[in-house]
Design an enzyme around this catalytic site. Structure first.
Site, short mmCIF file in Angstrom:
data_model
loop_
_atom_site.label_atom_id
_atom_site.label_comp_id
_atom_site.label_asym_id
_atom_site.label_seq_id
_atom_site.Cartn_x
_atom_site.Cartn_y
_atom_site.Cartn_z
N TYR A 166 0.58 -0.80 10.37
CA TYR A 166 0.19 -1.39 9.07
C TYR A 166 1.32 -1.23 8.07
CZ TYR A 166 -2.69 -1.35 4.74
OH TYR A 166 -3.22 -1.57 3.48
N SER A 226 0.84 -1.20 0.00
CA SER A 226 0.00 0.00 0.00
C SER A 226 0.88 1.25 0.00
CB SER A 226 -0.89 0.01 1.25
OG SER A 226 -1.46 1.29 1.42
N SER A 227 0.39 2.31 -0.61
CA SER A 227 1.17 3.57 -0.67
C SER A 227 1.33 4.16 0.73
CB SER A 227 0.46 4.59 -1.57
OG SER A 227 -0.84 4.87 -1.07
N CYS A 228 0.61 3.60 1.72
CA CYS A 228 0.74 4.07 3.11
C CYS A 228 2.09 3.75 3.68
CB CYS A 228 -0.30 3.39 3.97
SG CYS A 228 -1.87 3.98 3.59
N LYS A 249 3.54 -4.00 5.97
CA LYS A 249 3.59 -3.98 4.49
C LYS A 249 5.05 -3.96 4.02
CE LYS A 249 -0.66 -4.27 3.50
NZ LYS A 249 -1.14 -5.45 2.77
N HIS A 300 -12.63 3.68 4.58
CA HIS A 300 -11.76 4.73 4.07
C HIS A 300 -12.63 5.93 3.73
CE1 HIS A 300 -9.13 1.21 3.37
NE2 HIS A 300 -8.22 2.07 3.75
N1 NAP Z 1 -8.62 -0.67 0.44
C1 NAP Z 1 -7.62 0.14 0.16
O1 NAP Z 1 -7.73 1.37 0.08
C2 NAP Z 1 -6.26 -0.45 -0.11
C3 NAP Z 1 -5.26 0.39 -0.62
C4 NAP Z 1 -4.00 -0.15 -0.87
C5 NAP Z 1 -3.75 -1.49 -0.62
N2 NAP Z 1 -4.73 -2.27 -0.12
C6 NAP Z 1 -4.40 -3.69 0.16
O2 NAP Z 1 -5.23 -4.54 -0.64
C7 NAP Z 1 -5.48 -5.75 0.08
C8 NAP Z 1 -6.97 -5.99 0.18
O3 NAP Z 1 -7.58 -4.86 0.75
P1 NAP Z 1 -9.19 -4.80 0.78
O4 NAP Z 1 -9.56 -3.36 0.74
O5 NAP Z 1 -9.75 -5.75 -0.24
O6 NAP Z 1 -9.51 -5.38 2.24
P2 NAP Z 1 -10.87 -5.98 2.80
O7 NAP Z 1 -12.01 -5.66 1.90
O8 NAP Z 1 -10.93 -5.59 4.24
O9 NAP Z 1 -10.63 -7.58 2.71
C9 NAP Z 1 -9.70 -8.18 3.55
C10 NAP Z 1 -9.67 -9.65 3.23
O10 NAP Z 1 -8.67 -10.27 4.02
C11 NAP Z 1 -9.22 -11.45 4.57
N3 NAP Z 1 -8.63 -11.78 5.87
C12 NAP Z 1 -8.56 -10.99 6.96
N4 NAP Z 1 -7.97 -11.67 7.97
C13 NAP Z 1 -7.67 -12.92 7.48
C14 NAP Z 1 -7.08 -14.08 8.03
N5 NAP Z 1 -6.67 -14.13 9.30
N6 NAP Z 1 -6.94 -15.17 7.24
C15 NAP Z 1 -7.36 -15.15 5.96
N7 NAP Z 1 -7.94 -14.07 5.36
C16 NAP Z 1 -8.09 -12.98 6.14
C17 NAP Z 1 -10.72 -11.15 4.74
O11 NAP Z 1 -11.39 -12.38 4.80
P3 NAP Z 1 -12.70 -12.54 5.75
O12 NAP Z 1 -13.71 -11.65 5.17
O13 NAP Z 1 -13.03 -14.00 5.66
O14 NAP Z 1 -12.25 -12.09 7.12
C18 NAP Z 1 -10.99 -10.36 3.48
O15 NAP Z 1 -11.26 -11.25 2.41
C19 NAP Z 1 -4.80 -5.61 1.43
O16 NAP Z 1 -3.51 -6.20 1.37
C20 NAP Z 1 -4.66 -4.11 1.59
O17 NAP Z 1 -3.55 -3.78 2.41
C21 NAP Z 1 -5.99 -1.81 0.14
C1 GFB Z 2 -5.09 2.95 2.01
C2 GFB Z 2 -5.37 3.25 3.47
O1 GFB Z 2 -4.98 4.59 3.75
C3 GFB Z 2 -5.23 4.92 5.11
O2 GFB Z 2 -4.82 6.27 5.30
P1 GFB Z 2 -5.72 7.46 4.75
O3 GFB Z 2 -5.57 7.55 3.27
O4 GFB Z 2 -5.39 8.65 5.56
O5 GFB Z 2 -7.19 6.92 5.11
P2 GFB Z 2 -8.63 7.47 4.90
O6 GFB Z 2 -9.44 6.97 6.07
O7 GFB Z 2 -9.09 7.11 3.52
O8 GFB Z 2 -8.53 9.10 5.04
C4 GFB Z 2 -8.12 9.84 3.96
C5 GFB Z 2 -8.26 11.32 4.27
O9 GFB Z 2 -9.66 11.64 4.23
C6 GFB Z 2 -9.98 12.46 5.33
N1 GFB Z 2 -11.41 12.32 5.63
C7 GFB Z 2 -12.32 13.33 5.51
N2 GFB Z 2 -13.54 12.91 5.89
C8 GFB Z 2 -13.39 11.58 6.23
C9 GFB Z 2 -14.31 10.60 6.69
O10 GFB Z 2 -15.50 10.84 6.91
N3 GFB Z 2 -13.81 9.34 6.91
C10 GFB Z 2 -12.50 9.03 6.68
N4 GFB Z 2 -12.06 7.75 6.90
N5 GFB Z 2 -11.57 9.96 6.26
C11 GFB Z 2 -12.04 11.22 6.04
C12 GFB Z 2 -9.06 11.97 6.44
O11 GFB Z 2 -8.92 12.98 7.43
C13 GFB Z 2 -7.76 11.73 5.66
O12 GFB Z 2 -7.06 12.96 5.51
C14 GFB Z 2 -4.41 4.09 6.04
O13 GFB Z 2 -4.74 4.44 7.41
C15 GFB Z 2 -4.66 2.63 5.82
O14 GFB Z 2 -3.63 1.93 6.44
C16 GFB Z 2 -4.70 2.24 4.35
O15 GFB Z 2 -3.42 2.02 3.90
#
Ligand code: NAP
Ligand code: GFB
Length: 311
Positions: free
Chosen positions: A134, A105-107, A138, A178
């Site tokens: 996190y 992740s870009s985080c 990563k 998010h």
């Molecule tokens: N969402 C974003 O903005 C974002 C951005 C950058 C990178 N990513 C990366 O993309 C990947 C997927 O993210 P997502 O947004 O799809 O997450 P998500 O919707 O929360 O899905 C997480 C998945 O992980 C599984 N999981 C959690 N704990 C587990 C365990 N102990 N054993 C096996 N499976 C497990 C969950 O399965 P269950 O439902 O069965 O628990 C679910 O299928 C992650 O690596 C995340 O870091 C996400």
């Molecule tokens: C991709 C994810 O990025 C995550 O950082 P990050 O972008 O700040 O995560 P977000 O929760 O998407 O927040 C992004 C930006 O949106 C603002 N924001 C404004 N209104 C809202 C709201 O109602 N809800 C939320 N959630 N944010 C809000 C928040 O302050 C932050 O600057 C990491 O913490 C995770 O680990 C993950 O990697």
């Protein structure tokens, strides 16, 4: 004989978008839920990989959440994501599974690194405190893939570094969502309840790059037949970003919200900006297709299909 792919996280947003992609039918895909394969158990991972021996593993499982979820549970975000990476990547290495695609992740980039963020900037500075746990997990998985690929040239373990993602199958519960899905839900509620004020966390000047999850799935299937040519670590994103205020305004326009906004400066804002450099991605021959407006509309349409208990 189609390649056998194990997708972890198949019930999550990224995993489900991969499974729904038309190209998924070109492969034999295993996608156990965490009940069928708990990645926190090395024994379960070893038993599963020994039994099925996939050609490729796509690691899309993790404990994932927005800024508020990360701040509330740094231990879980560090330990669970690290243990899943350690077990899956470590056992794959032991069993010589030939290919593995790790999703980071870009985080994980340093909080003060110059934007746009290049893959070479990993570990060059302090991390963002709101998601440090996190990010450390990563970085661990990313480095482990790098070391394994260097140590055993028969194995190809690579890492994608996506920007923020959103889309169908996203999480809309404000406790762990998010920004983008949280704002869709907030503004939809304001429209339903005829409220004329929506709260924005912080001053809204932070910038974010949100890519539609279907596009990440599209990239993954673009990369599959070109796996050997994939760089060790590759940013996957748009190469441009918007301010949080702009996201609120765009979502308001699409959802027909005509009210105002109030900035709550007590809320966490995280990194000021985390725009990825997409030059290596463009050199690899791919770019995202879905516009922000189209992505928001499709995500909103999906959100409206959810029953309250699923939110
Ligand atoms: N969402 C974003 O903005 C974002 C951005 C950058 C990178 N990513 C990366 O993309 C990947 C997927 O993210 P997502 O947004 O799809 O997450 P998500 O919707 O929360 O899905 C997480 C998945 O992980 C599984 N999981 C959690 N704990 C587990 C365990 N102990 N054993 C096996 N499976 C497990 C969950 O399965 P269950 O439902 O069965 O628990 C679910 O299928 C992650 O690596 C995340 O870091 C996400
Ligand atoms: C991709 C994810 O990025 C995550 O950082 P990050 O972008 O700040 O995560 P977000 O929760 O998407 O927040 C992004 C930006 O949106 C603002 N924001 C404004 N209104 C809202 C709201 O109602 N809800 C939320 N959630 N944010 C809000 C928040 O302050 C932050 O600057 C990491 O913490 C995770 O680990 C993950 O990697």
């Amino acid at each position: 004989m189609p390649e056998k792919i194990l997708i972890t996280g198949g019930t999550g947003m990224v995993g489900k978008n991969i499974l729904e992609h038309p190209k998924a039918q070109d492969y034999e895909i295993l996608h156990p839920s965490s009940k069928e394969l708990n990645l926190l158990s090395k024994e379960q991972v070893k038993e599963y990989l020994t039994k099925y021996h996939p050609d490729v593993i796509i690691h899309a499982a993790g404990l994932v959440g927005g800024i508020q979820a990360n701040m509330a549970n740094p231990v879980g975000f560090l330990v669970q994501n690290l243990d899943m990476a350690r077990n899956l990547i470590g056992v794959a290495y032991e069993l010589k599974i030939p290919k593995l695609l790790n999703i980071a992740s870009s985080c994980m980039y340093p909080r003060r690194a110059a934007n746009p963020l290049k893959e070479s900037m990993i570990l060059t500075g302090e991390l963002e405190p709101t998601n440090e746990g996190y990010a450390l997990a990563k970085i661990f998985g990313t480095r482990l893939c790098e070391y394994i690929s260097k140590e055993d040239t028969q194995l190809s373990y690579k890492t994608l570094i996506p920007c923020n993602l959103y889309g169908k199958f996203d999480k809309f519960d404000p406790k762990n969502s998010h920004m983008l899905p949280a704002v869709i839900r907030k503004i939809d509620q304001a429209v339903q309840q005829q409220n004329n004020e929506v709260e924005i966390w912080g001053d809204g000047e932070s910038r974010r790059e949100f890519m539609y999850s279907e596009d990440l799935a599209d990239f993954i299937f673009y990369a599959m037949p070109r796996f050997e040519k994939l760089p060790q670590n590759l940013n996957v994103g748009l190469g441009f970003d918007y301010s949080i205020n702009e996201y609120y305004a765009t979502i308001a326009k699409i959802l027909g919200y005509k009210g105002g906004f109030k900035h709550d400066l007590s809320k966490p804002v995280g990194m000021k900006r985390k725009l990825i450099d997409n030059s290596a991605l463009k050199n690899f021959g791919w770019q995202a297709k879905t516009s922000l407006e189209e992505g928001i509309l499709k995500t909103y349409q999906y959100y409206k299909t959810l029953e309250n208990d699923k939110l």
